[in-house]
Each structure stands twice: as C-alpha cells, then as structure tokens.
Design a protein around this motif. Structure first.
Motif, short mmCIF file in Angstrom:
data_model
loop_
_atom_site.label_atom_id
_atom_site.label_comp_id
_atom_site.label_asym_id
_atom_site.label_seq_id
_atom_site.Cartn_x
_atom_site.Cartn_y
_atom_site.Cartn_z
N PHE A 1 0.85 -1.19 0.00
CA PHE A 1 0.00 0.00 0.00
C PHE A 1 0.89 1.24 0.00
O PHE A 1 1.90 1.30 0.70
N PRO A 2 0.54 2.26 -0.81
CA PRO A 2 1.38 3.46 -0.87
C PRO A 2 1.43 4.20 0.46
O PRO A 2 0.49 4.16 1.25
N ALA A 3 2.54 4.88 0.69
CA ALA A 3 2.73 5.63 1.94
C ALA A 3 1.90 6.90 1.92
O ALA A 3 1.71 7.54 0.88
N SER A 4 1.38 7.27 3.08
CA SER A 4 0.60 8.51 3.18
C SER A 4 1.53 9.71 3.09
O SER A 4 2.72 9.64 3.44
N ASP A 5 0.96 10.85 2.64
CA ASP A 5 1.72 12.09 2.54
C ASP A 5 0.74 13.26 2.56
O ASP A 5 0.36 13.79 1.51
N PRO A 6 0.29 13.65 3.74
CA PRO A 6 -0.72 14.72 3.83
C PRO A 6 -0.31 16.01 3.15
O PRO A 6 -1.16 16.76 2.67
#
Length: 488
Positions: A208-213
C-alpha cells in the motif's frame, strides 16, 4: 366554499412525469408545434443529479440528460479540479456540491441520480438516495461487496425505485444473437464457461502506498473521498483512478470488468447464485523463498472457479473459470489458430463451451461484442466486427431515464436490461470471486511457529442466506463495517 389549494409548479411537473399517458391526452396542439422538433417542456423533464461527475461520471450524467432533453440540476464531486470540469461545462446551471448527503437533503426536487464514484461509495450513496425516493443509476460493480448488493436489491423493490447498473453492454442488441444460439440448442449441452481479462492495467499486487498529507491537492475533499472507508491520512496514488487495486476502495479486475464479461454467460444461460468458489493467485517475490504478503490489496493475477446448478436455459451444471492479469485460456482446437478468441488480440473474452461447439465473444462494455459461433462440424456464424452505435452506450442511460418517467413496474422499467433485480444477483456472483481471493490470503501461526494459510479451499456458498458454510472466517468478507455517517 373554500377554494382548492393551487398546485405548485414542481408538483405539476412530478404529476406529469408519473401520469404521462393521461396528461398527454389534454394537449390539443402537438408539443412539437409549440416548441419545435424534439422540444421537451420543463414540466416533462426529469430533474437529474450526478454523484461523481468526473471520469465515467461525466459520460453517465451526459448520456442520462439525453442531449439536454432532461434537466441536470446538481453535480456532486469531491474534486471539481479534474475531469469533473467537463460536467460543469456541459451543465453550467447545475448547483455544485462536495457531499452527496447535503445535495440530496437540500435539492428536494431531484428525481433521479447517477452514481459514478469509486466502488466503495456505490452502496452508501445509492442507499441514501433510494431512502429519499430517488431513482438510481449506479456504475458497475453495483456495490463494493455482496451484502450491500443484496441490501440495494431488496430496497429497490420495497421503495419502488427504478434502477439500472452501468454495465451498458447488457443493452447491446447483439447479445440477442448469443441468446438465440443458446436457446436454439446450437451448442447442445453446455458444461463450461471461460472468462478472462488483461486487467489490472493499474498498479496492483504491491504494498500500500505511503501517506503524505502535504501532497493533498487543495481542491480534493479527502474525508468525503474516503466516505465509508476507515479514516487515514491523505495517501497519493489512489485518487482519481488507482484506488481500484485496494480492498477498502476497489474491487480489482473483477469489479472493473467482471460485470461486463460475466454478464454475457450469466444473462444468456440464466444463471443464479454460484454453489461454491475457489481460487489461486499469482505470487510476487521481492526476496527468495518468501512471497510478498499484501492482504490489503488485490493480487497481480488470479484464477477463480465457480460452479452453478442447472437452470432452465443451461439445463446442466456449469463450471465457470475467471482469470485476470493477462492469463487466458488455451486456444480451442475448433477455432482456427489465426483467429483471436474473445476480443482483439485475445486480451479479454468469454468462451461458452458446449458438446457441439463454442461461442466466443469480446468484453461486453462499449467494445465490439464480436459474437462468433464455431461448431464441431465446421459450421460458423459470425456477428459484425464493428457495431453501428446509433446512440451512446446502446441507450443504456436513456432507457433508464425513460423508465424513471414511466414509473416503477412499467413496461419501460421491466424492459431494462440491468435493473437491480438482475444486476444484484449478477454482482453478487462477480464479487464471490473477490471473497475467494480474500479468503485465500487468510493466515495464522500454527503450533510450529509457521504461517498457515487456512482459507485455501473450495468455499461452499449458501447464496440465499449469504453465508460460506464451511469456513466461518470467510464470512467477514461478505460485507464490511461503514465509517460513521456513511452507513446503509
């Protein structure tokens, strides 16, 4: 004597729509004389709204408007900065909303909605609209999971809602050719169906792709995009398209084209719920001897087997296989080696196999269906390689609009090719494949400290009661929990 209360213009319009046959008799002067050829009076128009106005949603609401014959009063999308701009251009007078719940509560005169969101929002949005008496057109797959499909099917009946799922190929007249071959016993006893696709054509099978707010686009309402899914920080590479490969939002290759491909045998053979399901999936190895384990996402490829009891049309039990990730069946001997099977380059297709021969067809979306009959005695019969599309997507959306105006139970309603009475059981069948895939990934540590995959078995399905009967843990995938505020 008290004068009767004057009818409002909105009441007048709704009464006209509901009683079109009666109302039309009072016009002495033909309507086309008053307003020109093709003119539709405002009182005759359906008030439409779109939930999901970009991507496929832009064509769904445009086709439902029937070139301006109907009135589009509102558009809902979580991000109007992308492809939803096209819908704003097409319908500049429509009011804009980010939240479908706010739109449906404020715009009381909406008669019907098109729903063309990511898969995980289909069920909650349709339920919210149907509870308020709105007719619904929902993109395929009808819902994210089996339980939601059953809920909507039953709700459509109880609420008397006119429904249509967006597997537009179901309205293709060339399906009648396939149906005629089957009904006239051209194939004899049919025992096997093979279905395949080159999907996925988006990233799938990895972590799953990493979050990046910090990278969230300003125009995107991330909380509303998540909708019923668990709350997480903004994660790039999901919106607007690549969500398809992750179970919280998408339904993989099956959800993307299963309702187009499986529709062909399900419809023409009169199939119902499968009796069982089993699968295997392709493994990805980032390091030796240890396959990657990413249960939150769909696999890069899968092979699924479903069995069906005999029906009036199939007359014998049917085994259906599905393969994705570019894996296709072997080329049958009776089909010449230089002929494609299914569609162009054999990338997607359906083979219906009987004792006397084989029917080969392409994907049933807006691609040429290319129906071909090959019999063991050398006889062949082919449909056209190209199709004259007289109206967009075989009139699938327009026919739904006409049925909305004619009313629940009307001839127009009964003539729809994918109302929820049909689309519900068919969607449940498609999503059984995903239930098998997710069960295949179930694992636990055994007494030896090793991971044991305990769901890799044939799953026995009680379709009427929505239950796997021989692996209780698999039933967690029949439905899902909804985030507060987005339930059904």
């Amino acid at each position: 004597m008290k004068k009767p209360k004057k009818e409002t213009s909105d009441q007048s319009r709704r009464n006209f729509i509901k009683n079109a046959a009666i109302a039309s008799s009072i016009f002495i002067v033909p309507r086309h004389v008053l307003g020109g050829v093709g003119f539709t009076a405002p009182s005759d128009q359906l008030n439409l709204a779109a939930i999901g106005a970009g991507g496929k949603g832009s064509s769904d609401i445009f086709n439902a408007s029937v070139n301006g014959r109907e009135r589009v009063v509102a558009l809902c999308d979580v991000d109007f900065s992308g492809s939803a701009k096209k819908s704003i251009e097409n319908f500049p007078k429509a009011k804009l909303y980010a939240d479908y719940r706010e739109m449906l509560d404020k715009e009381k005169d909406i008669d019907a909605v098109t729903i063309s969101t990511p898969d995980h929002v289909h069920g909650p949005a349709a339920s919210f609209a149907m509870q308020r008496g709105k007719h619904v057109y929902v993109q395929k797959p009808m819902t994210h999971n089996i339980k939601e499909a059953r809920i909507l099917t039953e709700m459509a009946r109880s609420q008397k809602i006119v429904t249509q799922m967006g597997n537009q190929g179901g309205s293709n007249d060339l399906l009648n050719m396939v149906q005629k071959w089957i009904d006239s016993d051209k194939l004899g006893k049919i025992s096997k169906v093979q279905v395949w696709t080159n999907r996925p054509v988006w990233p799938q099978g990895g972590p799953f792709p990493a979050s990046d707010p910090s990278s969230k686009p300003n125009a995107l309402n991330w909380d509303l995009w998540l909708g019923p899914a668990p709350e997480i920080p903004f994660t790039p590479n999901l919106h607007p398209f690549n969500w398809r490969g992750w179970w919280d939002y998408g339904t993989g290759a099956l959800g993307d084209v299963g309702c187009h491909l499986i529709d062909i045998p399900f419809r023409t053979l009169g199939l119902h719920y499968p009796t069982d399901a089993e699968c295997s999936v392709g493994s990805v190895f980032s390091k030796m001897w240890t396959p990657d384990y990413n249960p939150q996402g769909c696999p890069a490829s899968s092979f699924i087997t479903l069995h069906f009891a005999a029906t009036q049309k199939s007359k014998s039990p049917i085994e259906m296989t599905w393969s994705d990730g570019g894996i296709r069946p072997s080329h049958p001997d009776i089909i010449p080696a230089d002929h494609d099977i299914g569609g162009a380059n054999s990338a997607n297709g359906v083979l219906i196999i009987g004792e006397k021969g084989i029917i080969s067809t392409n994907i049933n979306d807006s691609s040429p269906l290319m129906p071909k009959l090959y019999l063991n005695d050398g006889t062949t019969e082919f449909g056209p390689e190209t199709e004259p599309n007289i109206e967009p997507e075989y009139g699938h959306q327009r026919k739904w609009v006409d049925a909305c105006k004619a009313g629940f139970g009307s001839a127009e309603h009964k003539g729809l090719t994918s109302s929820f009475d049909y689309a519900g059981p068919m969607t449940e069948t498609v999503l059984m494949g995903n239930l098998a895939i997710r069960s295949y990934m179930l694992r636990r540590e055994n007494s030896k400290g090793q991971m044991e995959f305990y769901g890799r078995k044939k799953l026995l399905w009680d379709g009427e009661n929505l239950r796997i009967t021989n692996l209780e843990e698999a039933n967690q995938f029949v439905g899902r929990e909804h985030r507060a505020g987005f339930g059904m």
